[in-house]
Design a protein around this motif. Structure first.
Motif, short mmCIF file in Angstrom:
data_model
loop_
_atom_site.label_atom_id
_atom_site.label_comp_id
_atom_site.label_asym_id
_atom_site.label_seq_id
_atom_site.Cartn_x
_atom_site.Cartn_y
_atom_site.Cartn_z
N ASN A 131 -10.46 0.62 -0.75
CA ASN A 131 -11.39 -0.45 -1.11
C ASN A 131 -12.20 -0.77 0.13
O ASN A 131 -11.67 -1.35 1.08
CB ASN A 131 -10.64 -1.70 -1.55
CG ASN A 131 -9.78 -1.48 -2.78
OD1 ASN A 131 -8.56 -1.60 -2.73
ND2 ASN A 131 -10.41 -1.16 -3.88
N LEU A 173 -12.22 -8.51 -3.27
CA LEU A 173 -10.83 -8.83 -2.92
C LEU A 173 -9.87 -7.67 -3.17
O LEU A 173 -8.65 -7.85 -3.17
CB LEU A 173 -10.37 -10.06 -3.72
CG LEU A 173 -11.16 -11.35 -3.53
CD1 LEU A 173 -10.69 -12.42 -4.52
CD2 LEU A 173 -11.04 -11.87 -2.10
N GLY A 174 -10.42 -6.50 -3.45
CA GLY A 174 -9.54 -5.34 -3.66
C GLY A 174 -8.90 -5.29 -5.03
O GLY A 174 -7.92 -4.59 -5.23
N GLU A 175 -9.47 -6.03 -5.99
CA GLU A 175 -8.85 -6.08 -7.31
C GLU A 175 -9.60 -5.30 -8.38
O GLU A 175 -9.10 -5.13 -9.49
CB GLU A 175 -8.73 -7.55 -7.74
CG GLU A 175 -7.78 -8.33 -6.84
CD GLU A 175 -7.94 -9.84 -6.95
OE1 GLU A 175 -8.78 -10.30 -7.74
OE2 GLU A 175 -7.21 -10.55 -6.24
#
Lengths: 156, 766, 292
Positions: A58, A42-44
Motif C-alpha cells: 500500500n 489507511l491501507g484498507e
C-alpha cells in the motif's frame, strides 16, 4: 528534506522530499503518475497498491523516505507502448472493471500474485486480492479476468 | 425484432483501455498551476449552536490564503424542493449532525490547509440531541429544525382500496417490525473537486459528480451566475450509487467560494474517513408491516407504516419516502394498500438516496413477511410467490396496479420458474443440511425496480450525434457513466442505429458548456432515457444519409440499408459503398453540409405525484427472482454465502457484459447490507467510519453467482431494454435472510444479520 | 475529531545503518522518537492523529540482519524486521511453529503482510494483535536492547495494557525468541471475524497441546481481544493438564477460559458475545489440535 533515489517504471528519479511525504504522494503529485489512486489512505482499500521490489504494498502506508533505493512499478509501467500487459488485456476482455477506480491497484495485486504463483486456484486468486476492495463488480468478473490472464500468460 | 449487429454483443467497455492503463483521470487527478488546497473544519458536536468563529489565528499561519464560514454564503440555502431548502453550504447558526462543516480554509498546500483548519476556534453551545427517529417524533423531543412540527421532515399518507375490510376478510394477518441498516455507497473514490472561479465570472469545476447538472444548478444558484457560465467538466467517476455524488458538498461550495476570493484554482479532496462519517447514506428505515392473506396464500392487503431516520437535513428525502411506497404494489398482485410514511429529522448524518433507493426497505419487509405467512399456511415459498406474482401482460396489454403503476412486461413468473429449475434450488434437498457446526439453508426472493426514473422539473435526456467526414461519429450527451457502463451502451445504440462499427463512435465526458442538459445518473434511467435520445439523434443522422444515398443511386431512402459500415440497396446488392464514402458524399455535397442529429427522450413526461403516490415513478420495471445458499455456523453465528442464482427480467440486455456486471455488483452490495454493513452510532457519532469497520464484502466473502436472463423485450426501452442495476440489490437481502431462516429456523427482521445477532437469536430460541 | 486529516503530521526521519546508531538516537531523543519497522500500524494512526506526532521517526529497515529468521538448537528467532508475510511463508515456521504461521496468514491483506512485522504487531500491543496468542502459547521471549544493555522479557510480562508494553522509551525489541516446541505438540490459531479477511479479531484463540495416548501431557491456551492485553488462561489449561481428553473436560476448560476473559463492549462486539465465543473457539481449537 530528505534526498531519495527511486526507480519508477524503470525510470530513475532523484527527489528531495519532506520526511512526512508518503510514497503515494510522491508518485501522484511529484511524479504526476496519477494512475495509482488514493481511496482510504489507511491501507484498507488497496487502491494505492504498487509493486516495491516486486512486492505488492500500500503506497499510502510507506514514507517516500522508506522507498529510497527501491524499484517501484505502477500501473503505468505495465503496458509496452500500445500493447497491454496480459493482465490488463484480460480485465478489458472479461469486464473486470466498472468505475475503474480500484482497477490499477487490483491489477497490481493480480500481477504480484501471478508473478509468484502463475497457476493460482480460484481461492488463491481471492486471497491474492483480499487487500483490494471493489464496490462495482462484486468481484466475479475480476476473478474471471485474473484466471484468464493466468491462462494467457502460460500458467495452466 | 430486426437482426442486430452491435446490440447484444459481448464487447469490452469503451473506456476500458484508459482505466486499465491508469490513464483515466478522476477529479483528484486534476491539478492547475498555482492552485490552492481546501480543507474543512467540522463540528465536534451533533447538535449545537454556533456562538462565535475566530479565524484570526488560522489567517496568520503562513501559506493561508483564504478562510470562509457559513455567513460568507450570504444566507443562500438549498434543497431538493423549494419547500425543503433547509441546508446551507456551511452551518451558519447551528450544527445539526456530527462533523457538519463549519469553515473552509484555502492554503498553498494541503498540509498547511489542514494545520490552519485546526487553528480555527469555534465556540459552541451544545444542545440536547435526538438520535432515534421514533424518539424524535414525540412531543417535547429536541427540535432539529424550527420550520416543522415534531421533527417530521416528510410525511405521506396513501390509501388504496380498503385495507381494514381486506384485513377483516383475511384468513391470517401478521404484524411485524423490520429495520434496515445505515448503509452507505462505499465507492472507493472519495469526493473531490478542482474549482476555478475566473475573474470574468465563469465557474469551471472538475468534480466527482454522477449527476453533474444538479451541481451546475447548485453552483449557479449559490453564486448567482447564469447557468451558461457554470462549467462542470466531468472527470471519470470512481463509483456513484446515489446520494453523495448526486449532491453538492460543503467542500464543493467552499472550493468555489475560496477560488472566487483568491482568484486562484482551489482543489478539495475529502478524506475517506470524512466521507464515511458524513456521507449522505441510505436512510435507516423502520417498517411496521401488516399483511393479510387468504387461506390459499393470496395477498389481500399490505399496510406499511414507515419511519425513516432523516438525519439533519431534508436533502432528497421527499423522493426517498415516495420510493419507499410506490413500488410496494410490485411484483405481486395487491388489491389493497395503505402507506403512512414519516421521514424524521434527527442529529444523525443525512439520509438520502442509494442504489435500490427506497425499495430496499419495504421490499425486504414485505418479502420476508410473505414467507412467514407462507410458513404459517404450510405453503411452499415458491408456490406462494407464483400464486401472487403478476402475470406477463400480453403484447399490447397493460397491467395496472391499484396505485396506477403500469406494466407492459413482467417476467417475474418466468424468472421464478427458471430460478427454481436451477440446481441450486432444485437439488437443495440433496445437498447436506448439516456439516459439523454449519447448518446450510437455501432461500428465495422476488423483487422489482423501476427504470427511467422521473423527478420534478426537467427530466429529459438528450443526445447529439455529429457525423465526421471520415465516417466516424461523435456522440455528445449529458448522461454520465459513473462506472455502470452507460457510455458503452449509448455508443452501441448509436452504432446499431447508424449501421456502423462500435469503434467508429466516439464519446467524451460531460461538459456542461457543450453537452446537452441531463437530469443525471440515478433511478436506472440512463440506458432507457439517454438511450432513447441517442436512438433519435442517430435516426436523424441516418435519415440525412439515406437521402443522400438515395439521390446518389436514384432509389428511395427506404430501399437502402446500412449495416456494419456497408451501405447497399436492398433490392440490388451490386449497388453498395462503404459508409465512409457515403459520409464524404453527404458532407461535401453542395457547398458542404453539416450532418448532425439531435434527440431527447420523451418517455416519462407525466409528472411525479409524490403526495398521493399515484402513477408511475419510472418508465418500465425490472423483475428478479433470486435464490441463495448460506452456511450458518450455529455456534459462532458466522455466515458464509456460497451461491446466488439470479434470474432477471431486465428486458433485452443491450450490452451483456455490462449488464451482468451491474447485476453481480448490485447483488454483492445487497449481500453487504444483508450481512455486514451498518454504521454503528453513539449519540450522533459514527463509531466505524473506516473500511476496516464499515464492512463491505471482499473477494473471499462473495458467492458464486449464476445469472439467468429473462428477455421480455419491453416496448418502452430502446431495443426492449429495462433497468439492470437495482433489481439485484433489492432481491439479495431477502434471499439471504430467507436462506438463513432455512438454516436456522429463525426469521431475522433487522439488517444486517451479524454473527452476534445470530447467536443471540439462537440462544433465545432455546 | 473536527478535522479529518489526509496528510501525515510533521516529523523528522532518521534511518540509522546500525543497531548501535539506532539505540544512540533513541537514547538521545528519549520520549520524542518513535521507532518504525513496517509502519503499517503506525502510519494510519499518525494520519488519523490517534497518536501524537513524534519529533523523530527512527526507521530500522536500513539495519542489516534484523530481518533474519533463524532456526537452530536454541529454537526460532525472529529479528525485529521479519515481516508477517515472511512468517506466513517460512517452511520451518509452517512445519514447527504452525500456530504462528496460521496467525500470520489471518492478518490483514497481502500488501500489509508484505510490509508489517511481527515485532511491530507485538509492540503496538493492541489487545487483538493476532501474533500475540500464538507467541504466548509458544512461550516466546523478547530480547530488548538499549544503550545500557540488553534484557530478556517473557512475552507474558511484556503486555501491560492496551497499547502499552514493558518496552522502555530507549529500548528496541531486537528479537523474538521461541523455544523448540515439544516434538509432538500441535498448535491451532482460530480467529473470529464477520468477514473472511481484513477484519480485526473479535476473539482470537491459540492453543498448543501435547497429546499422548489420549492424555493431555501439556497445554497452553492464550486469548486475544478479550482482555486489556492478550492473555494466557492457566486455570483453563489446568483443567486438562494431565487428564484424559474427553468432551466434557474440554468443555469445562473452554468454559473456564471464558470465565478468565475480561472482554469489553465496543462497536465490534459485545462483551457477552466475546465471552461466549471464547468458549466456542477454545473448545474448537483444542479439538482441532488433538486431531492434527
Amino acid at each position: 528534506m530528505k534526498e531519495i533515489n527511486l526507480t519508477v517504471n524503470n525510470q530513475p528519479y532523484r527527489l528531495s522530499v519532506p520526511p512526512r511525504r508518503t510514497l503515494l504522494e510522491v508518485i501522484r503529485e511529484d511524479l504526476g503518475l496519477t494512475g495509482t489512486k488514493e481511496g482510504c489512505g489507511l491501507g484498507e482499500c488497496g487502491a494505492c497498491t504498487v509493486l516495491m521490489d516486486g512486492q505488492a504494498i500500500n503506497s499510502c502506508l510507506v514514507l517516500a523516505a522508506e522507498a529510497d533505493g527501491k524499484q517501484i512499478t505502477t500501473v503505468e509501467g505495465l503496458a509496452s507502448g500500445d500493447k497491454l500487459h496480459p493482465i490488463q488485456q484480460a480485465f478489458v476482455d472479461h469486464g473486470g472493471l466498472q468505475c475503474g477506480f480500484c482497477t490499477p491497484g487490483m491489477i497490481m495485486s493480480a500481477k504480484a500474485l501471478l508473478d509468484k504463483n502463475p497457476t493460482p486456484t480460484e481461492e488463491e486468486i481471492k486471497q491474492g486480492i483480499t487487500g483490494n476492495l471493489c464496490r462495482c463488480t462484486g468481484y466475479t468478473k475480476i476473478i474471471e479476468s485474473i484466471k484468464a490472464a493466468a491462462e494467457n500468460m502460460g500458467g495452466k | 425484432m430486426a437482426e442486430l449487429s452491435v446490440i447484444g454483443q459481448r464487447v469490452p467497455r469503451v473506456d476500458a483501455w484508459e482505466k486499465v492503463t491508469g490513464q483515466a483521470k478522476y477529479a483528484a487527478d486534476y491539478s492547475l498551476p498555482d492552485m490552492l488546497w481546501c480543507k474543512l473544519l467540522r463540528s465536534p458536536y451533533p447538535h449545537a449552536r454556533i456562538l462565535n468563529i475566530d479565524t484570526s489565528k488560522a489567517k496568520k499561519l503562513p501559506g493561508v490564503r483564504g478562510i470562509v464560514t457559513g455567513k460568507d454564503f450570504g444566507g443562500w440555502s438549498w434543497g431538493w424542493m423549494p419547500a425543503t431548502r433547509d441546508e446551507t453550504p456551511l452551518a451558519v447558526d447551528k450544527v445539526r449532525y456530527m462533523a457538519e462543516a463549519v469553515a473552509g480554509v484555502a492554503a498553498v498546500d494541503e498540509d498547511t490547509a489542514e494545520q490552519a483548519a485546526g487553528l480555527i476556534k469555534v465556540e459552541y453551545e451544545e444542545l440536547p440531541g435526538v438520535f432515534d427517529p421514533e424518539e424524535a417524533m414525540k412531543d417535547g423531543a429536541p427540535k432539529v429544525h424550527d420550520y416543522v412540527k415534531n421533527n417530521i421532515s416528510v410525511e405521506y399518507h396513501w390509501n388504496f382500496g380498503d385495507v381494514d375490510k381486506a384485513f377483516a376478510e383475511s384468513h391470517i394477518v401478521r404484524e411485524d417490525r423490520f429495520r434496515t441498516a445505515r448503509a452507505t455507497h462505499g465507492y472507493l473514490e472519495p469526493p473531490a473537486i478542482l474549482a476555478y472561479y475566473d475573474p470574468t465570472g465563469y465557474i469551471t469545476v472538475w468534480a466527482s459528480k454522477q449527476s453533474p447538472y444538479f451541481h451546475y444548478r447548485h453552483l449557479a444558484a449559490c453564486f448567482k451566475v447564469p447557468l451558461s457560465r457554470v462549467r462542470v467538466i466531468q472527470p471519470f467517476i470512481g463509483g456513484g450509487f446515489g446520494g453523495t455524488k448526486n449532491d453538492s458538498l460543503a467542500g464543493d461550495f467552499c472550493a468555489v467560494l475560496l477560488s472566487k476570493m483568491t482568484g486562484r484554482p482551489v482543489k478539495y479532496i475529502e478524506s475517506m474517513e470524512e466521507e464515511l462519517a458524513t456521507s449522505r447514506r441510505r436512510h435507516s428505515v423502520i417498517v411496521y408491516s401488516k399483511m393479510g392473506v387468504t387461506k390459499d396464500g393470496l395477498l389481500k392487503a399490505i399496510q406499511h407504516r414507515v419511519v425513516a431516520d432523516g438525519g439533519g437535513y431534508t436533502a432528497i428525502g421527499p423522493l426517498s419516502m415516495y420510493l419507499n411506497g410506490f413500488m410496494t404494489t410490485l411484483p405481486y398482485k395487491l388489491p389493497h394498500f395503505k402507506f403512512d410514511a414519516y421521514r424524521v429529522f434527527t442529529n444523525n448524518p443525512i439520509g438520502a438516496a442509494m442504489r435500490g433507493h427506497g425499495v430496499t426497505h419495504t421490499r425486504f419487509a414485505a418479502e420476508i413477511q410473505m414467507e412467514m405467512l407462507a410458513e404459517e399456511l404450510g405453503i411452499d415459498p415458491v408456490e406462494m410467490r407464483m400464486r401472487n406474482a403478476i402475470d406477463n401482460p400480453k403484447p399490447g396489454e397493460i397491467y395496472e396496479t391499484i396505485n396506477k403503476v403500469t406494466l407492459k412486461t413482467c417476467g417475474l413468473k418466468q424468472a421464478i420458474k427458471e430460478a427454481v429449475e436451477d440446481p441450486l434450488w432444485r437439488d437443495r434437498d440433496k445437498l447436506p443440511k448439516k456439516e459439523g457446526a454449519i447448518s446450510w439453508g437455501t432461500g428465495i426472493s422476488g423483487s422489482s425496480y423501476s427504470g427511467g426514473a422521473r423527478q420534478m422539473g426537467h427530466q429529459a435526456c438528450a443526445a447529439i450525434i455529429r457525423l465526421c467526414e471520415d465516417g466516424t461519429v461523435n456522440l455528445i450527451t449529458g448522461a454520465t457513466d459513473c462506472g455502470q457502463g452507460s457510455d458503452t451502451v449509448l455508443c452501441m445504440i448509436a452504432a446499431e442505429e447508424l449501421g456502423i462499427k462500435l469503434d467508429d463512435v466516439a464519446i467524451k465526458r460531460v461538459d456542461t458548456a457543450y453537452t446537452p442538459v441531463d437530469p443525471g445518473s440515478y433511478g436506472s434511467r440512463v440506458t432507457i432515457l439517454a438511450g432513447q435520445a441517442t436512438q433519435k439523434a442517430a435516426r436523424e443522422v441516418k435519415k440525412q444519409l439515406l437521402e443522400t444515398a438515395a439521390a446518389n443511386w436514384q432509389v428511395k431512402p427506404e430501399d437502402i440499408e446500412i449495416r456494419l459500415g456497408e451501405v447497399f440497396v436492398k433490392s440490388d446488392p451490386e449497388k453498395k459503398m462503404p459508409f465512409i464514402r457515403l459520409a464524404r458524399i453527404a458532407c461535401y455535397s453542395g457547398t458542404g453540409a453539416v450532418i448532425m442529429g439531435t434527440g431527447y427522450s420523451s418517455y416519462g413526461i407525466e409528472h411525479l405525484d409524490l403526495t398521493n403516490g399515484i402513477g408511475n415513478g419510472g418508465c418500465s420495471y425490472s423483475f428478479t427472482a433470486h435464490t441463495a445458499r448460506v452456511g450458518v455456523d450455529m455456534e459462532t453465528g458466522q455466515i458464509t454465502t456460497t451461491d446466488f442464482t439470479i434470474a432477471s427480467d431486465c428486458g433485452r440486455l443491450l450490452s451483456p457484459v455490462q449488464a451482468e456486471g451491474q447485476i453481480e455488483g448490485g447483488a454483492i452490495q445487497g449481500l453487504g447490507q444483508a450481512l455486514y454493513e451498518d454504521f454503528i452510532m453513539d449519540r450522533g457519532k459514527t463509531l466505524n467510519p473506516t473500511f476496516l469497520d464499515y464492512k463491505m464484502p471482499h473477494a473471499l466473502d462473495v458467492p458464486n453467482i449464476k445469472l439467468i436472463d429473462i428477455v421480455t423485450d419491453d416496448p418502452f426501452g430502446p431495443f426492449g431494454a429495462k433497468e439492470t442495476s437495482e433489481g439485484s440489490i433489492v432481491s439479495a437481502p431477502p434471499a439471504v435472510v430467507s436462506a438463513i431462516h432455512d438454516a436456522t429456523g429463525i426469521w431475522f427482521k433487522e439488517l444486517p444479520v451479524t454473527p452476534e445477532k445470530v447467536v443471540k437469536a439462537l440462544k433465545e430460541k432455546k | 475529531m473536527t478535522t479529518f486529516y489526509r496528510r501525515l503530521p510533521k516529523f523528522n526521519y532518521l534511518a540509522p545503518d546500525t543497531l548501535d546508531e539506532a539505540l544512540s538516537l533513541l537514547s538521545r531523543y528519549k520520549g520524542k522518537a518513535m521507532v518504525i519497522a513496517g509502519g503499517t500500524d503506525i502510519i494510519p494512526r499518525l494520519k488519523r492523529r490517534e497518536i501524537g506526532a513524534p519529533e523523530h521517526v527512527i526507521d530500522l529497515k536500513g539495519i542489516p540482519g534484523l530481518d533474519n529468521i533463524k532456526y537452530d538448537v536454541s529454537g526460532l528467532s525472529l529479528g525485529t524486521l521479519v515481516t508477517i508475510g515472511a512468517v506466513e511463508t517460512s517452511a520451518i515456521i509452517g512445519e514447527k511453529f504452525s500456530v504462528l504461521a496460521q496467525a500470520a496468514q489471518s492478518m490483514a491483506s497481502p500488501q500489509v503482510r508484505n510490509r508489517g512485522t511481527i515485532a511491530g504487531n507485538i509492540c503496538n500491543a493492541v489487545p487483538s494483535a493476532d501474533s500475540a496468542p500464538p507467541l504466548l502459547t509458544l512461550g516466546a521471549k523478547l530480547k530488548l536492547v538499549s544503550q545500557k544493555g540488553e534484557r530478556t522479557v517473557g512475552i507474558e510480562d511484556f503486555f501491560t495494557g492496551p497499547g502499552q508494553t514493558a518496552l522502555a522509551d530507549d529500548e528496541i525489541l531486537q528479537e523474538i525468541q521461541i523455544p523448540h516446541p515439544p516434538p509432538n505438540s500441535q498448535g491451532i490459531y482460530l480467529k473470529l471475524t464477520p468477514r473472511r479477511a481484513m477484519d480485526l479479531a473479535i476473539v482470537g484463540v491459540a492453543a498448543v497441546v501435547i497429546p499422548q495416548d489420549g492424555v493431555c501431557q501439556d497445554i497452553r491456551i492464550a486469548l486475544g481481544a478479550v482482555a486489556p492485553t492478550p492473555i494466557r488462561v492457566r486455570k483453563a489449561e489446568a483443567v486438562l493438564k494431565g487428564q484424559k481428553f474427553d468432551d466434557a473436560l474440554i468443555e469445562k476448560a473452554a468454559k473456564t477460559a471464558a470465565g478468565q476473559s475480561r472482554p469489553i463492549d465496543d462497536h465490534r462486539a459485545s462483551a457477552d458475545y466475546r465471552r461466549d465465543m471464547v468458549e466456542v473457539l477454545v473448545k474448537r481449537a483444542i479439538k482441532q489440535a488433538i486431531r492434527r
